[in-house]
Design a protein around this motif. Structure first.
Motif, PDB file in Angstrom:
ATOM      1  N   ASP A  42       0.966  -1.067   0.055  1.00 30.10           N
ATOM      2  CA  ASP A  42       0.112   0.129  -0.126  1.00 30.10           C
ATOM      3  C   ASP A  42       0.902   1.282   0.068  1.00 30.10           C
ATOM      4  OD1 ASP A  42      -2.008  -1.953   0.180  1.00 30.10           O
ATOM      5  OD2 ASP A  42      -2.658  -1.341   2.081  1.00 30.10           O
ATOM      6  N   ASP A  43       0.403   2.209  -0.684  1.00 28.30           N
ATOM      7  CA  ASP A  43       1.147   3.674  -0.749  1.00 28.30           C
ATOM      8  C   ASP A  43       0.770   4.463   0.421  1.00 28.30           C
ATOM      9  OD1 ASP A  43       0.778   4.559  -4.413  1.00 28.30           O
ATOM     10  OD2 ASP A  43       2.115   3.205  -3.193  1.00 28.30           O
ATOM     11  N   LEU A  44       1.774   4.965   0.799  1.00 33.00           N
ATOM     12  CA  LEU A  44       1.616   5.849   1.999  1.00 33.00           C
ATOM     13  C   LEU A  44       0.581   6.997   1.785  1.00 33.00           C
ATOM     14  CD1 LEU A  44       2.149   6.637   5.146  1.00 33.00           C
ATOM     15  CD2 LEU A  44       4.172   8.012   4.063  1.00 33.00           C
ATOM     16  N   ASP A  45      -0.385   7.314   2.559  1.00 29.90           N
ATOM     17  CA  ASP A  45      -1.355   8.515   2.327  1.00 29.90           C
ATOM     18  C   ASP A  45      -0.658   9.692   2.842  1.00 29.90           C
ATOM     19  OD1 ASP A  45      -2.995  10.387   2.016  1.00 29.90           O
ATOM     20  OD2 ASP A  45      -4.703   9.303   3.178  1.00 29.90           O
TER      21      ASP A  45
ATOM     22  N   LYS B 157       5.823   3.447  -0.182  1.00 31.11           N
ATOM     23  CA  LYS B 157       5.103   2.527   0.506  1.00 31.11           C
ATOM     24  C   LYS B 157       5.068   2.866   2.067  1.00 31.11           C
ATOM     25  CE  LYS B 157       4.442   0.368  -3.393  1.00 31.11           C
ATOM     26  NZ  LYS B 157       2.945   0.526  -3.926  1.00 31.11           N
ATOM     27  N   GLU B 158       3.839   2.157   2.669  1.00 32.15           N
ATOM     28  CA  GLU B 158       3.639   2.552   4.026  1.00 32.15           C
ATOM     29  C   GLU B 158       4.894   1.971   4.947  1.00 32.15           C
ATOM     30  OE1 GLU B 158      -0.124   0.887   4.798  1.00 32.15           O
ATOM     31  OE2 GLU B 158      -1.133   2.878   4.923  1.00 32.15           O
ATOM     32  N   ILE B 159       5.385   0.896   4.280  1.00 34.23           N
ATOM     33  CA  ILE B 159       6.521   0.129   5.202  1.00 34.23           C
ATOM     34  C   ILE B 159       7.386   1.202   5.399  1.00 34.23           C
ATOM     35  CG2 ILE B 159       7.687  -0.825   2.961  1.00 34.23           C
ATOM     36  CD1 ILE B 159       7.573  -2.765   6.290  1.00 34.23           C
ATOM     37  N   ILE B 160       8.126   1.934   4.577  1.00 33.65           N
ATOM     38  CA  ILE B 160       8.962   3.054   4.679  1.00 33.65           C
ATOM     39  C   ILE B 160       8.996   3.725   5.935  1.00 33.65           C
ATOM     40  CG2 ILE B 160      10.371   4.839   3.459  1.00 33.65           C
ATOM     41  CD1 ILE B 160      10.758   2.114   2.070  1.00 33.65           C
ATOM     42  N   ALA B 161       7.599   4.324   6.009  1.00 36.93           N
ATOM     43  CA  ALA B 161       7.302   5.151   6.887  1.00 36.93           C
ATOM     44  C   ALA B 161       7.304   4.383   8.411  1.00 36.93           C
ATOM     45  CB  ALA B 161       5.957   5.789   6.880  1.00 36.93           C
ATOM     46  N   LEU B 162       6.966   3.255   8.349  1.00 37.70           N
ATOM     47  CA  LEU B 162       6.992   2.440   9.590  1.00 37.70           C
ATOM     48  C   LEU B 162       8.565   2.100   9.994  1.00 37.70           C
ATOM     49  CD1 LEU B 162       5.434   1.048  11.898  1.00 37.70           C
ATOM     50  CD2 LEU B 162       5.370  -1.187  10.578  1.00 37.70           C
ATOM     51  N   ILE B 163       9.316   1.809   9.004  1.00 41.62           N
ATOM     52  CA  ILE B 163      10.608   1.767   9.328  1.00 41.62           C
ATOM     53  C   ILE B 163      11.308   3.040   9.938  1.00 41.62           C
ATOM     54  CG2 ILE B 163      12.993   1.319   8.226  1.00 41.62           C
ATOM     55  CD1 ILE B 163      11.480  -0.734   6.526  1.00 41.62           C
ATOM     56  N   ALA B 164      10.714   4.159   9.338  1.00 37.97           N
ATOM     57  CA  ALA B 164      11.398   5.426   9.792  1.00 37.97           C
ATOM     58  C   ALA B 164      11.316   5.388  11.264  1.00 37.97           C
ATOM     59  CB  ALA B 164      10.741   6.644   8.995  1.00 37.97           C
ATOM     60  N   TYR B 165      10.101   5.325  11.553  1.00 39.27           N
ATOM     61  CA  TYR B 165       9.509   5.219  13.055  1.00 39.27           C
ATOM     62  C   TYR B 165      10.169   4.410  13.853  1.00 39.27           C
ATOM     63  CZ  TYR B 165       6.460   5.150  17.189  1.00 39.27           C
ATOM     64  OH  TYR B 165       6.088   5.227  18.518  1.00 39.27           O
ATOM     65  N   LEU B 166      10.319   3.035  13.390  1.00 41.17           N
ATOM     66  CA  LEU B 166      10.768   2.170  14.334  1.00 41.17           C
ATOM     67  C   LEU B 166      12.412   2.463  14.317  1.00 41.17           C
ATOM     68  CD1 LEU B 166       9.215  -1.057  12.865  1.00 41.17           C
ATOM     69  CD2 LEU B 166       8.808   0.005  15.204  1.00 41.17           C
ATOM     70  N   GLN B 167      13.075   2.940  13.512  1.00 40.59           N
ATOM     71  CA  GLN B 167      14.469   3.328  13.547  1.00 40.59           C
ATOM     72  C   GLN B 167      14.670   4.437  14.415  1.00 40.59           C
ATOM     73  OE1 GLN B 167      16.390   0.971  13.085  1.00 40.59           O
ATOM     74  NE2 GLN B 167      16.777   0.555  11.018  1.00 40.59           N
TER      75      GLN B 167
END
Lengths: 711, 219
Positions: free
Chosen positions: A628-631, A684-694
């Motif tokens: 999914d694309d990040l909104d 993609k959404e995963i990129i944002a989640l990785i940014a947050y987790l890191q």
């Protein structure tokens, strides 16, 4: 005085009763599903709508607000009319209350499944539904106080005291804890941050237990137990002392959910001492229930209704002894974040709330349908299967909680963690999870048997929709023959309500106002900075997927924690966390210092399929995060909302946020490509989640470590 | 005890109440918990006799002496008698200093480590087990690489082709690359076993190898 004739409204009681059964089955069924997901992760079907993180709030809210909530309204409407010798104040308000509440439940179920959540436990609903809840609750309050105002019985019976305290306190709790700033129609941020949010949340969360799952059910006990056993209540004095002490002391106990966290010590201490002081006020209710049955114990052997009530009241006594114990620091050091807590709440929910509810329904159903219960034998079967269910639920969870906690804390002789891999401690207790799901299934089967029994009873009988009753009207001029105080409080509902409100406001005010106002409670840390736009989006994905249902972000100050996770969490690290995400249960490891611990690609693969990175992991797959694309359409509004809440983004930063977001996403995608993820897509959404987790927990780490999180 | 069971004259929808006195044991329990609460507050927050949570932690970590907590002989129930890990950074609202973390520049003063390759078959088997439990996720089942680099070729990013350079990376990690420091997690024998297992992987040519990274040592 002339005798007046009036009619009790049984239709509304029947409606709430059926809703109780329906939502009870739904809520428990979801509970069984998530219990199975904990040992068969594939049972989430790799779909976003059915993962544990989204279904767990659905389960808790369905059981608390839909099952127990409708049960409260069933019993309150039935008993209040008879205790006040009056029909409900307004049939229209009764209907609005009923349909409004069911609408809230449906909206809640939909929003959880779609990941619309505030993340605050038992207050996960977003702001439009919060407003609807407030409105419907006010309707209920008007209807109830209106009925009390037109009563034909001078004195308020003890059950009504409990109902009044419920109405007032739930309103206060809900409004204060749900203060949030809307970003869009379905997204808001809590106005509180970090430790203030945590304290407010658990003042609310604990008192939801107190004033939604305890006081209304005590009120039901005070009406239905003497009715079902045909015995006088054991002690009026005891009911006075335990009522006032209970509502005054309960409010203070919230911080016991935050023992050994970043919450300042003084607040933790208040939570501990008031929780311990709660034993007697709580047990006063249990004693008044059980001692009312003196001389009726022979009937308990035959009557399933009394069996349900006796086990319910006993479970209440067990829970309320255990709660204070768990609030003592040394015990809490062991049990916090473990399945012990899950066992504790289920003794309360299944035993106390569930069994009192069934007792009430079995008692009033034949009366409003003017017939006999369809099958006493089935009711007995329901009782025994339900009791077995509670035992098979609670015992393995106690065992699992203690086992896992001891494994977390165990060091080898050389000073290493005996179980450095968190997953080992989870695999160890999987057999207990399996037994627990059997226990939950048994309880659900019992509920279905009960629902069938009541359904057949309703079919066999006729609803007495308007039950005729007679009573003289109240005299205007009234001479009290007994004590002044007794009359002053119990003869005057307004006085009573005002004093009950004062009693429940004190504790929360003493704890929360200093936490909001006194800066020394939250020492600032210069290196702690607001989240970048991409991290903020990632955090919202974390919230949407309900990660906080299994992962804490709060490392406690113990050697076993700091060796496993890193430096313990500091209160100043959370000042920009609207809402806080400390969590209350570790089904997976703590994540507060996960930033920089693993390469970006590790997270990418792990979210796609956790078992690739942690063979045997119980975490569900999140493939849609990769697809999914990040909104990003709301990023400017999100930054502005955060600025409104005092997060120090530069003036006008919202117009630049999207560019910064894209730049950071490109960097992460590039780093993924070097680590073997050739098709990494920055949108993609995963990129944002990785940014947050890191980013997590890196603000106070050394610079070398945070380099790893691609900024 | 005996209760009088005196009925009050009220009747609420058929429910009556007795006016029994409060059970004495119940009342005493209530008083005891209140007194205990007052003592608790004074003990921790007025007389400062008990350690608050951060003091308790520092005692557990051996950073401060127990006696300074005002409680002689107090020991946290979770304290351990094993080796103490290095002291944590100062407690409180201060950020951790960077002294405790590796600096990014190669530092020369680090004492050279000198371990011998493990050859015992049982220990190598243990090394393979430790590898499967902790390393496989990033370095591949056979060391072919994935998230992390290929461990089977002759190209080295953080070493010089020696066994000891593997041990060093496993021990201290490479934080900027996301390689975890395993020294706090694995006991020394496990650490050497797994390093030896990996050293033996060099030259095994597994399927799906990751492309070479770093500099070539040996042939």
């Amino acid at each position: 005085m002339a005798v007046e004739t009036f009619y009790y409204d049984n239709r509304i009681v029947r409606n709430f009763g059926f809703a109780t059964l329906l939502w009870g089955i739904v809520g428990m069924l979801v509970g069984v599903i998530i219990a199975i997901q904990l040992y068969i992760p594939a049972f989430s079907f790799n779909l976003p709508w059915t993962t544990f993180g989204r279904l767990r709030p659905l389960h808790t809210n369905a059981v608390i607000f839909a099952f127990a909530g409708n049960a409260i309204f069933t019993g309150v409407y039935y008993s209040l009319m008879r205790l006040t010798k009056a029909r409900m104040f307004s049939d229209t308000l009764s209907k609005i209350h009923f349909w409004g509440w069911q609408l809230i439940i449906v909206l809640a179920a939909l929003s959880f499944v779609f990941g619309i959540t505030t993340s605050k436990e038992y207050a996960e609903l977003e702001w439009p539904i919060d407003i609807l809840i407030t409105l419907i609750w006010v309707v209920f309050a008007i209807n109830m106080f209106g009925t009390i105002a037109k009563r034909r019985e001078r004195h308020l019976y003890v059950a009504i005291w409990f109902y009044i305290s419920t109405i007032v306190t739930v309103a206060v709790l809900h409004i204060v804890n749900s203060l949030e700033i809307p970003v869009t129609l379905l997204k808001s941020y809590s106005i509180y941050a970090g430790v203030q949010d945590a304290l407010t949340q658990w003042w609310y969360g604990h008192n939801a237990v107190a004033f939604f799952l305890t006081t209304p059910f005590l009120g039901l006990m005070y009406y239905f137990l003497p009715k079902a056993s045909n015995r006088p209540v054991f002690s009026y004095k005891l009911s006075v002392v335990h009522f006032w002490s209970l509502i005054f002391i309960y409010i203070w106990a919230g911080p016991h959910h935050l023992i050994y966290t970043s919450l300042p010590d003084w607040a933790q201490t208040l939570g501990t001492v008031f929780s311990v002081a709660l034993i007697a006020p709580s047990w006063g209710g249990m004693l008044n229930g059980l001692l009312t049955l003196r001389g009726a114990w022979d009937r308990v052997r035959e009557d399933p209704i009394l069996k349900f009530m006796v086990v319910g009241v006993t479970a209440y006594g067990m829970s309320t002894f255990e709660g204070p114990m768990l609030s003592v620091k040394s015990i809490n050091a062991l049990t916090h974040y473990t399945d012990w807590t899950i066992a504790h709440v289920h003794v309360g929910a299944l035993g106390w709330n569930g069994f009192i509810t069934f007792g009430v329904l079995y008692w009033l159903w034949p009366r409003i349908f003017q017939t006999k219960l369809h099958s006493v034998k089935q009711a007995n079967t329901h009782f025994w299967i339900g009791t077995l269910g509670i035992i098979f639920y609670a015992l393995p969870m106690y065992w699992a909680g203690l086992t896992q906690s001891l494994m977390w804390k165990e060091f080898t002789a050389d000073g290493f963690l005996q179980y450095p891999n968190f997953l080992e401690t989870v695999i160890q207790i999987v057999p207990m999870y399996i037994v627990r799901s059997i226990g939950g299934t048994l309880f659900l089967v019992g509920t279905i048997i009960g629902a069938w029994n009541l359904f057949k009873t309703a079919k066999a009988g006729n609803l007495l929709a308007d039950e005729k009753a007679e009573a003289p009207a109240l005299e205007k001029e009234y001479k009290e023959e007994s004590g002044y105080w007794h009359h002053w409080l119990e003869g005057k509902a307004v006085h009573f309500t005002v004093w009950a409100t004062v009693a429940i406001l004190i504790g929360g005010a003493v704890e929360m106002i200093p936490m909001y106002m006194v800066e020394s409670n939250v020492p600032t840390i210069a290196s702690v900075k607001p989240y970048t736009p991409l991290e903020l989006e990632g955090r919202d994905i974390y919230i949407r997927e309900g990660c906080n249902n299994c992962h804490s972000q709060m490392i406690r100050p113990f050697r076993s924690e700091t060796v496993r996770y890193g430096e313990y969490s500091k209160v100043g690290e959370f000042v920009y966390d609207h809402p806080f995400l400390w969590g209350s249960k570790r089904t997976g490891p703590d994540l507060h210092r996960v930033g920089g611990k693993y390469p970006d690609a590790w997270h990418y693969n792990h979210m796609d399929d956790p078992s690739l990175m942690s063979p045997g992991s119980l975490m569900p797959r999140y493939p849609w995060l990769i697809e999914d694309d990040l909104d990003t359409s709301d990023i400017a509004a999100k930054i502005e909302a955060m600025q409104t809440l005092g997060v120090p983004y530069a003036e006008g930063y919202s117009s630049q946020a999207l560019n910064d977001l894209k730049a950071q996403a490109e960097k992460i995608a590039a780093s993924l490509k070097t680590q073997g993820i050739s098709n990494a897509d920055p949108n993609k959404e995963i990129i944002a989640l990785i940014a947050y987790l890191q980013r997590l927990g890196t603000d106070i780490k050394g610079s070398a470590v945070s380099e790893n999180a691609t900024k | 005890m005996k209760y009088e069971d005196k009925l009050l004259d009220h009747n609420y929808d058929g429910i009556q109440e007795l006016d029994n006195s409060l059970p004495p044991w119940w009342l005493n329990l209530f008083y005891i918990t209140i007194v205990w609460g007052v003592i608790y507050v004074f003990y921790y927050h007025v007389f400062d006799m008990g350690p608050l949570q951060i003091d308790e932690y520092n005692i557990e970590m051996g950073v401060i002496e127990e006696s300074s907590s005002g409680l002689s002989g107090y020991q946290s129930p979770y304290a351990d008698t094993g080796d103490k890990t290095p002291p944590p950074p100062p407690a409180g609202g201060e950020a951790a200093t960077t002294e405790t973390t590796e600096s990014q520049e190669p530092v020369e003063e680090v004492p050279a480590i000198n371990y011998d390759l493990v050859t015992d078959a049982g220990r190598l088997e243990n090394g393979a087990k430790v590898y499967a439990a902790n390393c496989l996720a990033c370095h591949g089942a056979n060391g072919e690489g994935g998230i992390g680099p290929n461990m089977t070729d002759n190209y080295w990013i953080n070493g010089d082709g020696s066994f000891n350079s593997i041990v060093k990376v496993v021990q201290d990690g490479v934080p900027v690359k996301g390689m975890i420091a395993w020294k706090p997690v694995l006991k020394e024998s496990d650490l050497l076993d797994v390093s030896s297992h990996m050293y033996n992987l060099i030259g095994t040519n597994p399927p799906n190898p990751k492309e070479p990274q770093g500099e070539k040592y040996g042939d």
